[in-house]
Design an enzyme around this catalytic site. Structure first.
Site, PDB file in Angstrom:
ATOM      1  N   ILE A  45       0.944  -1.104  -0.143  1.00  0.00           N
ATOM      2  CA  ILE A  45       0.074  -0.046   0.140  1.00  0.00           C
ATOM      3  C   ILE A  45       0.858   1.271  -0.046  1.00  0.00           C
ATOM      4  CG2 ILE A  45      -1.789   1.410   1.280  1.00  0.00           C
ATOM      5  CD1 ILE A  45      -2.570  -1.366   2.577  1.00  0.00           C
ATOM      6  N   VAL A  50       2.797  13.662   0.019  1.00  0.00           N
ATOM      7  CA  VAL A  50       3.138  14.729  -0.622  1.00  0.00           C
ATOM      8  C   VAL A  50       3.464  15.964   0.055  1.00  0.00           C
ATOM      9  CG1 VAL A  50       1.951  14.190  -3.031  1.00  0.00           C
ATOM     10  CG2 VAL A  50       0.839  15.418  -1.237  1.00  0.00           C
ATOM     11  N   LYS A  81      13.281  26.363   4.611  1.00  0.00           N
ATOM     12  CA  LYS A  81      12.250  27.064   4.110  1.00  0.00           C
ATOM     13  C   LYS A  81      11.926  28.174   4.927  1.00  0.00           C
ATOM     14  CE  LYS A  81       7.319  26.679   3.017  1.00  0.00           C
ATOM     15  NZ  LYS A  81       6.224  25.895   3.510  1.00  0.00           N
ATOM     16  N   PRO A  99       5.899  35.223   4.747  1.00  0.00           N
ATOM     17  CA  PRO A  99       7.140  34.522   5.410  1.00  0.00           C
ATOM     18  C   PRO A  99       6.796  33.901   6.647  1.00  0.00           C
ATOM     19  CG  PRO A  99       6.699  36.993   5.673  1.00  0.00           C
ATOM     20  CD  PRO A  99       5.480  36.565   5.081  1.00  0.00           C
ATOM     21  N   VAL A 187      -4.494  -5.483   6.536  1.00  0.00           N
ATOM     22  CA  VAL A 187      -5.610  -5.503   7.641  1.00  0.00           C
ATOM     23  C   VAL A 187      -6.904  -6.113   6.863  1.00  0.00           C
ATOM     24  CG1 VAL A 187      -7.213  -4.407   9.289  1.00  0.00           C
ATOM     25  CG2 VAL A 187      -4.674  -3.946   9.235  1.00  0.00           C
ATOM     26  N   LEU A 336      -4.620  12.329   7.478  1.00  0.00           N
ATOM     27  CA  LEU A 336      -5.503  12.246   6.475  1.00  0.00           C
ATOM     28  C   LEU A 336      -6.859  11.343   6.785  1.00  0.00           C
ATOM     29  CD1 LEU A 336      -3.237  11.583   3.441  1.00  0.00           C
ATOM     30  CD2 LEU A 336      -4.010  14.108   4.349  1.00  0.00           C
ATOM     31  N   THR A 347       0.202  22.912   5.599  1.00  0.00           N
ATOM     32  CA  THR A 347      -0.312  22.618   7.059  1.00  0.00           C
ATOM     33  C   THR A 347      -0.643  21.097   7.261  1.00  0.00           C
ATOM     34  OG1 THR A 347      -2.499  22.964   6.081  1.00  0.00           O
ATOM     35  CG2 THR A 347      -1.594  24.693   7.357  1.00  0.00           C
TER      36      THR A 347
END
Lengths: 507, 482
Positions: A45, A50, A81, A99, A187, A336, A347
């Site tokens: 899987i 990303v 960054k 910023p 699973v 997610l 975020t």
């Protein structure tokens, strides 16, 4: 009870992506002997992975777990960054940097941006970004960590851009050292107790059964436990955030310098990211399938991305929203499985980290779940999601773009009342609604409002008081100080090269 | 294109108590070209601010910003420093413990978890401190406010001030005079409404109509201006706060101490402030106790007993009238919380200072935040009645959902959730709850942390030693100042 007398709480983490390994490492690292963590993942899987750009909070996670920054950067091909460069959002051809830092300083109790608005009205101010060291250093491709004093060089922060598909495996090694047991397998059944409805075990294809007291659902969009078994309701936010796909595609570097910032460029049906890592550049088109087909989006990103393509575009599907409750019974969804907000402000990993933090603060004592802790966890997670959501919607709504169906839709849509109130306060009085918890404070809102051309109608009356020539001189010397500081900083690549222990071997 | 708003031409501050005068000074500093009039009205019999001079650390920052010098407060207004509030009896007859101020009140540093992890003002799982630097210094009677020199062992230490109210007011009046603020004494006879729910002008005895762009109501609990407005509505706190009368004793002997005390009595909490002008004892009285019982609980014959009705304005800013202090929220004047709230309201007004006309959205933002401030200050008082022994003595009190959550989290997990516009840092709340005798649950994160805490203990002992060495005896410092 002494800590050694306690029976450890058996925690089963489902899913070995970023959320899974962040949860497992966090729990094992900070609750130590109080937990027994097992993580089940399957090599068959894939993970989404990303989330390549992060927020400064990630540094707290890495440090708190005692992970060496250099080892972490090397393993994940990380670069520094300083912020995000947004292009074409307010209008085609315009850009601004949001910023990790501030713009100017308040004077006599009046925030800097009011003086800037006044000087701009008089034609005596430059772009607001020129008054932010974080912005200017980013645009000059410079990097150096901020100072710890209260001087100009302390007015910015930094995060990392990294290969998220490498972050999970890196944490896996760390988590294993902390005692996390990794189980390979798929699973096939979530087994629940008939009476309580709690999850009791996960049955694997191999026939193995993983029993636990607490289950962390990090199975991504599939949400096997929270969505599948427990059928926890999903609150859909696609009416405000219509993007539901991303076409991701890595490319080779085209320039010598590595931008210490992420670029987000608005596209006809969404926007595309450009994230420079050590060896490559991550690209992707986040789009709404109601406005453009997957094939068209893949062609568009292939055409737009600079540099040699290192792979074909890969399409990811998602939808914006979150679970009504991320903690239901003895299942806690992280990542997610809990909610999704598109990566416009990087975020995703932050929201995962916050969920892990709150779980650590509210972890069931001796494995017994108190409903009040569960409610508190859900309240805090909801607050985090809701605040980020409004800030993301602003990027779409505060625009003059009328060049595509997509932009017409987001420009004219009805936004949540909580955002409408913030925008009204800004428009009428140039003020930013204050809160002390959650993400994105004043400077972030100001960056996007002004950057996207949403100027207030009126600003603070106290800007009339000082002699305009004095304000102009003050703005000028701030700009000069920022130029001097920026000039004194090393280039981003130079800074990295001088610290070779942070660099991965060239593949 | 954004335009600067017009500066207010004239602002009237009604009420010339310390808060009214301080508000006028703040406005003069912020708006040097605006005409300012402080209107003295007949004193409010319920204005405790006139009698009880103490606040919390926030006030020091506000004073500093308004150039009200702390040194001058010491020289002219009898000010002295409180490092800790020592609580007696919250956890039962023999229980006592002190709570200090500042982010570093927790020597165990368990809160470092949140700081390192989140990088911002985030939740903290606090284990309340057994000791703090403030307590060590107060116990030794040594202290001097640090002057900000880097590396000072006193740098982390925060404190509150107490002062003599008439002298404090006199000092502020002197400053206001030097700043050219007009001052008139006249009773208010009536108001001329404006079209937007506010006041166009007020009619003052012998002065005629006085028009202004903005009116500040600092007239105390009577809220002479605010209560006139048709939209004025009150939120009642009677079900959360039991105090209905406040008894004040004659000033006792002068004291120089770094600690104040609060003691649970059968009638409510008694507060003793160690003033350089005299020990001040005040008592919150619940129920209908007679004079004798009040005398016994106060420990002295009451010089004054004042009725008290807790609550707040639903919206403190209506039209062009902003109610501050007791006019906005009637909160027990104990431990500095009432002045702290008034001063944070004033700072919020400075932040959201309107132009000649008021925008509805900024008024709404002010009211949203002022309401949270007042509610969290109300929680601060309510916490005292939630202490185990107090909860037995005063049963059946309601708690706000935020307070109930904080108490639950503290009692079960030693965690103090962050609250918006709270008067105290999470660490200070933790210290206060512990001092009030609240049982604190186990913090799993602390339990799981490696080491037995002896290292943190050693580090704290070193810090305490350095602080004691750096601080002179408080009396010596005071003598040098005077």
């Amino acid at each position: 009870m002494s800590i050694t007398d306690r029976k450890p709480v058996r925690v089963v983490v489902l899913g070995g992506g970023t959320a899974g390994w962040m949860s497992a490492a966090g729990l094992a690292g900070l609750l130590g002997p109080l937990v027994e963590v097992t993580l089940v993942e399957s090599e068959d899987i894939g993970i989404v992975g990303v989330g390549e750009a992060t927020l400064p909070h990630i540094r707290g996670y890495v440090e708190r777990l005692g992970i060496d920054e250099a080892a972490f950067m090397q393993a994940t091909h990380a670069t520094y960054k300083l912020g995000i460069d947004f292009r074409d959002f307010g209008r085609i051809g315009e850009s601004y940097v949001h910023p990790f830092g501030t713009f100017g300083e308040e004077v006599a109790g009046v925030p800097f941006h009011h003086y800037w608005l006044e000087m701009q009205r008089q034609g005596r101010a430059a772009d607001i970004g020129t008054y932010s060291l974080g912005v200017m250093a980013a645009l000059e491709n410079k990097f150096r960590p901020p100072s710890a004093d209260a001087s100009l060089t302390s007015t910015y922060g930094y995060a990392y851009q990294f290969d998220a598909t490498l972050f999970g495996p890196f944490l896996r090694e760390h988590a294993k050292k902390l005692g996390v047991e990794r189980v390979e397998g798929k699973v096939i059944e979530v087994v629940r107790d008939g009476a309580s409805g709690d999850v009791t075990s996960l049955k694997l294809e191999s026939g193995q059964s993983l029993e636990g007291d607490l289950f962390i659902d990090c199975s991504g969009f599939r949400a096997l436990m929270i969505g599948g078994a427990l059928e926890e309701e999903w609150e859909d936010w696609s009416q405000w955030l219509p993007c539901d796909r991303a076409a991701a595609m890595p490319c080779a570097h085209v320039t010598q310098e590595i931008q210490p910032y992420t670029t987000a460029t608005a596209m006809p049906a969404g926007w595309r990211w450009r994230i420079p890592l050590q060896h490559r550049i991550g690209n992707g088109y986040v789009f709404s399938s109601s406005f453009i087909s997957e094939d068209e989006a893949c062609s568009a990103i292939a055409a737009a991305a600079e540099g040699t393509q290192l792979a074909d575009p890969r399409v990811l599907r998602f939808r914006a929203g979150r679970r009504k409750s991320s903690w239901n019974r003895n299942v806690i969804a992280v990542g997610l499985a809990s909610g999704f907000l598109e990566p416009l402000e990087s975020t995703s990993i932050y929201l995962t980290q916050m969920a892990v933090t709150y779980l650590l603060e509210l972890f069931p004592i001796d494995g017994k779940i108190d409903p009040r802790d569960r409610d508190e966890f859900n309240r805090l997670v909801d607050m985090e999601y809701d605040r980020v959501r409004d800030f993301l919607i602003l990027h779409y709504h505060a625009t003059e773009r009328d060049d595509s169906e997509f932009w017409n839709h987001v420009r004219t849509m009805r936004v949540p009342d909580s955002l409408q109130e913030k925008m009204t306060l800004w428009r009428e009085a140039g003020r930013v609604e204050k809160y002390s918890d959650g993400l994105f404070y004043d400077a972030s809102w100001i960056a996007v409002y002004i950057g996207q051309g949403l100027l207030p109608e009126r600003h603070d009356p106290r800007t009339r008081l000082p002699d305009p020539a004095r304000i102009e001189r003050a703005l000028g010397s701030l700009q000069q100080a920022i130029r001097d500081q920026t000039a004194a900083m090393p280039g981003h690549r130079e800074f990295l090269t001088a610290r070779a222990e942070r660099l991965a071997a060239v593949p | 294109m954004s335009e600067p708003r017009e500066l207010p031409a004239r602002i009237v501050v009604a009420g010339d108590g310390p808060l009214g005068v301080l508000a006028a000074i703040a406005l003069r500093r912020a708006l040097p070209t605006t005409e300012l009039l402080v209107l003295a009205v007949a004193p409010d019999p319920g204005a405790f601010a006139e009698r009880i001079g103490t606040a919390l650390p926030f006030t020091n920052r506000l004073h500093d910003r308004l150039q009200v010098s702390e040194d001058e407060l010491v020289r002219q207004a009898g000010a002295s420093h409180r490092l800790v509030m020592r609580y007696f009896g919250g956890g039962g007859p023999d229980q006592q413990s002190a709570a200090g101020y500042g982010a570093a009140v927790d020597p165990a540093m368990t809160t470092a978890f949140a700081k390192e992890w989140g990088g911002g003002p985030r939740n903290a799982g606090t284990t309340a401190p057994p000791r703090s630097l403030g307590e060590v210094l107060a116990g030794a009677g040594r202290f001097a406010p640090h002057s900000g020199e880097p590396g000072s062992p006193l740098l982390d230490l925060d404190y509150a001030l107490r002062w003599n109210v008439p002298a404090y007011r006199q000092m502020l009046v002197g400053m206001a005079g030097q700043l050219g603020i007009q001052h008139a004494r006249a009773d208010i006879r009536g108001f001329m409404p404006d079209v937007s729910g506010g006041i166009a002008s007020l009619v003052a005895e012998g002065m005629g109509e006085i028009a202004a762009d903005l009116f500040l109501d600092c007239t105390g609990s009577r809220a002479l201006l605010h209560s006139y407005l048709p939209e004025a509505r009150q939120i009642d706190w009677h079900d959360m706060h039991p105090t209905r009368r406040i008894a004040i004793a004659e000033a006792g002997r002068p004291m120089l101490a770094l600690e104040d005390r609060a003691t649970l009595t059968p009638l409510g909490w008694r507060w003793e402030l160690a003033g350089r002008d005299g020990l001040q004892s005040i008592l919150g009285v619940a129920g209908d106790a007679g004079d004798e019982a009040i005398h016994a609980a106060l420990g002295a014959p009451p010089a004054q007993i004042v009725p008290f009705s807790p609550g707040r304005a639903e919206a403190a800013w209506l039209g062009n009238v902003v109610a501050l202090g007791d006019a906005a929220a009637r909160i027990e004047p104990f431990g500095g919380i009432a002045q702290d709230l008034a001063h944070r309201q004033l700072a919020l007004l400075l932040e959201l200072l309107p132009g000649r006309t008021v925008d509805a959205s900024e008024r709404a933002e002010y009211n949203r935040r002022a309401a949270m401030m007042a509610d969290r200050a109300a929680d601060w008082i309510a916490v005292h009645y939630a202490a185990p022994a107090a909860a037995k003595a005063f049963p059946g009190l309601q708690q706000s959902p935020e307070l109930a959550r904080m108490l639950d989290q503290f009692v079960r997990r030693s965690r103090t959730p962050i609250a918006e516009d709270s008067p105290m840092l999470v660490q200070e709340w933790g210290a206060m709850l512990q001092a009030l005798g609240m049982p604190s649950g186990e913090s799993l994160l602390s339990a799981a942390a490696s080491g037995d805490g002896s290292e943190t203990g050693r580090a704290f002992a070193q810090k305490a030693e350095a602080a004691l060495a750096a601080a002179p005896p408080y009396g010596e410092w005071m003598e040098r100042m005077l």
